[in-house]
Enzyme design. Structure first.
Site, PDB file in Angstrom:
ATOM      1  CE1 TYR A  91      -9.236  -3.440  -0.163  1.00 40.80           C
ATOM      2  CE2 TYR A  91      -8.454  -1.527  -1.357  1.00 40.80           C
ATOM      3  CZ  TYR A  91      -8.219  -2.597  -0.517  1.00 40.80           C
ATOM      4  OH  TYR A  91      -6.945  -2.813  -0.023  1.00 40.80           O
TER       5      TYR A  91
ATOM      6  CG  ASN B 109      -3.979  -2.234   6.689  1.00 44.04           C
ATOM      7  OD1 ASN B 109      -3.814  -1.897   5.518  1.00 44.04           O
ATOM      8  ND2 ASN B 109      -4.966  -2.999   7.068  1.00 44.04           N
TER       9      ASN B 109
ATOM     10  CG  HIS C 115      -5.119  -6.507  -0.497  1.00 48.56           C
ATOM     11  ND1 HIS C 115      -6.373  -6.510   0.067  1.00 48.56           N
ATOM     12  CD2 HIS C 115      -5.113  -7.495  -1.430  1.00 48.56           C
ATOM     13  CE1 HIS C 115      -7.110  -7.463  -0.516  1.00 48.56           C
ATOM     14  NE2 HIS C 115      -6.368  -8.069  -1.438  1.00 48.56           N
TER      15      HIS C 115
ATOM     16  CD  GLU D  52      -8.492  -9.862  -3.565  1.00 41.60           C
ATOM     17  OE1 GLU D  52      -7.313 -10.089  -3.204  1.00 41.60           O
ATOM     18  OE2 GLU D  52      -9.380  -9.504  -2.766  1.00 41.60           O
TER      19      GLU D  52
ATOM     20  CE  LYS E 142      -4.007  -2.246   2.202  1.00 41.09           C
ATOM     21  NZ  LYS E 142      -5.095  -2.086   3.200  1.00 41.09           N
TER      22      LYS E 142
HETATM   23  P1  IDP Z   1      -7.818  -7.121   5.354  1.00 44.68           P
HETATM   24  O1  IDP Z   1      -7.045  -6.098   4.558  1.00 44.68           O
HETATM   25  O2  IDP Z   1      -7.058  -7.550   6.582  1.00 44.68           O
HETATM   26  O3  IDP Z   1      -8.292  -8.278   4.529  1.00 44.68           O
HETATM   27  P2  IDP Z   1     -10.579  -6.151   5.276  1.00 44.68           P
HETATM   28  O4  IDP Z   1     -11.584  -6.401   6.341  1.00 44.68           O
HETATM   29  O5  IDP Z   1     -10.710  -6.899   3.998  1.00 44.68           O
HETATM   30  O6  IDP Z   1      -9.120  -6.377   5.934  1.00 44.68           O
HETATM   31  O7  IDP Z   1     -10.614  -4.591   4.980  1.00 44.68           O
HETATM   32  C1  IDP Z   1      -9.953  -4.044   3.853  1.00 44.68           C
HETATM   33  C2  IDP Z   1      -9.170  -2.830   4.294  1.00 44.68           C
HETATM   34  O8  IDP Z   1     -10.089  -1.836   4.738  1.00 44.68           O
HETATM   35  C3  IDP Z   1      -8.233  -3.076   5.484  1.00 44.68           C
HETATM   36  O9  IDP Z   1      -6.966  -3.551   5.112  1.00 44.68           O
HETATM   37  C4  IDP Z   1      -8.167  -1.702   6.102  1.00 44.68           C
HETATM   38  O10 IDP Z   1      -7.181  -0.890   5.471  1.00 44.68           O
HETATM   39  C5  IDP Z   1      -9.536  -1.134   5.846  1.00 44.68           C
HETATM   40  N1  IDP Z   1     -10.393  -1.327   7.026  1.00 44.68           N
HETATM   41  C6  IDP Z   1     -10.966  -2.469   7.448  1.00 44.68           C
HETATM   42  N2  IDP Z   1     -11.688  -2.290   8.571  1.00 44.68           N
HETATM   43  C7  IDP Z   1     -11.561  -0.982   8.874  1.00 44.68           C
HETATM   44  C8  IDP Z   1     -12.083  -0.185   9.940  1.00 44.68           C
HETATM   45  O11 IDP Z   1     -12.801  -0.638  10.827  1.00 44.68           O
HETATM   46  N3  IDP Z   1     -11.724   1.140   9.899  1.00 44.68           N
HETATM   47  C9  IDP Z   1     -10.923   1.668   8.938  1.00 44.68           C
HETATM   48  N4  IDP Z   1     -10.422   0.931   7.921  1.00 44.68           N
HETATM   49  C10 IDP Z   1     -10.734  -0.375   7.879  1.00 44.68           C
HETATM   50 MG    MG Z   2      -9.644  -8.291   2.946  1.00 48.85          MG
END
Ligand code: IDP
Ligand code: MG
Length: 145
Positions: free
Chosen positions: A51, A114, A117, A128, A11
């Site tokens: 997304y 974070n 991905h 994907e 990212k």
């Molecule tokens: P993942 O990346 O660990 O698979 P997902 O639930 O698929 O997590 O969510 C996609 C992305 O959306 C996450 O990597 C994160 O950057 C963002 N995200 C997920 N949950 C939250 C939240 O509660 N607040 C803000 N951003 C979130």
């Molecule tokens: Mg995810």
């Protein structure tokens, strides 16, 4: 376990910090080989499409905004149980909850920024990988060697 493919995205925060090499090194030392790698600055439309499953979530707008804030590296990783292995290396979505030694625990600043991905299932990995790469862009390794 079978040889699988998964989609990884480094990212914008990873590129800003200059840790492409450090992250790739973790993948490679864990037996995940990149079979396609590309730098890309996602458009709003590309990030929204990628997304789309999160469209109704409250964080969708922030997620798209962050993912388009700078260039990313998209890559397809291949290896034994690649989907789960990549998720293990990444750690939990919220870096505060991620296990010590995972990419997110070591490098990520927040749940938005974070760092990485990774596909969450073999089925989603197929979708994907195909979102970003044509089959002719994926190289093959001989895993029997
Ligand atoms: P993942 O990346 O660990 O698979 P997902 O639930 O698929 O997590 O969510 C996609 C992305 O959306 C996450 O990597 C994160 O950057 C963002 N995200 C997920 N949950 C939250 C939240 O509660 N607040 C803000 N951003 C979130
Ligand atoms: Mg995810």
């Amino acid at each position: 376990m079978a040889i699988e493919r998964t989609l990884s995205i480094l990212k914008p925060d990873a590129l800003e910090k200059g840790i492409i090499g450090k992250i790739l090194s973790r993948f490679e030392t864990s037996g995940l080989k990149p079979i396609a790698v590309r730098m890309q600055h996602l458009s709003k439309q590309e990030a929204e499409g990628f997304y789309a499953v999160h469209k109704e979530r409250p964080f969708f707008k922030d997620l798209v905004s962050f993912m388009t804030s700078g260039p990313v590296v998209v890559m397809c990783l291949e290896g034994e149980g690649a989907v789960a292995r990549n998720r293990e290396l990444m750690g939990a979505t919220d870096p505060k909850k991620a296990d010590k030694g995972t990419i997110r625990a070591d490098f990520a600043k927040s749940i938005d920024a974070n760092t990485v991905h990774g596909s969450d299932s073999a089925d989603n990995a197929k979708i994907e990988v195909a979102y970003f790469f044509r089959s002719t862009e994926l190289v093959s390794y001989d895993w029997k060697k």
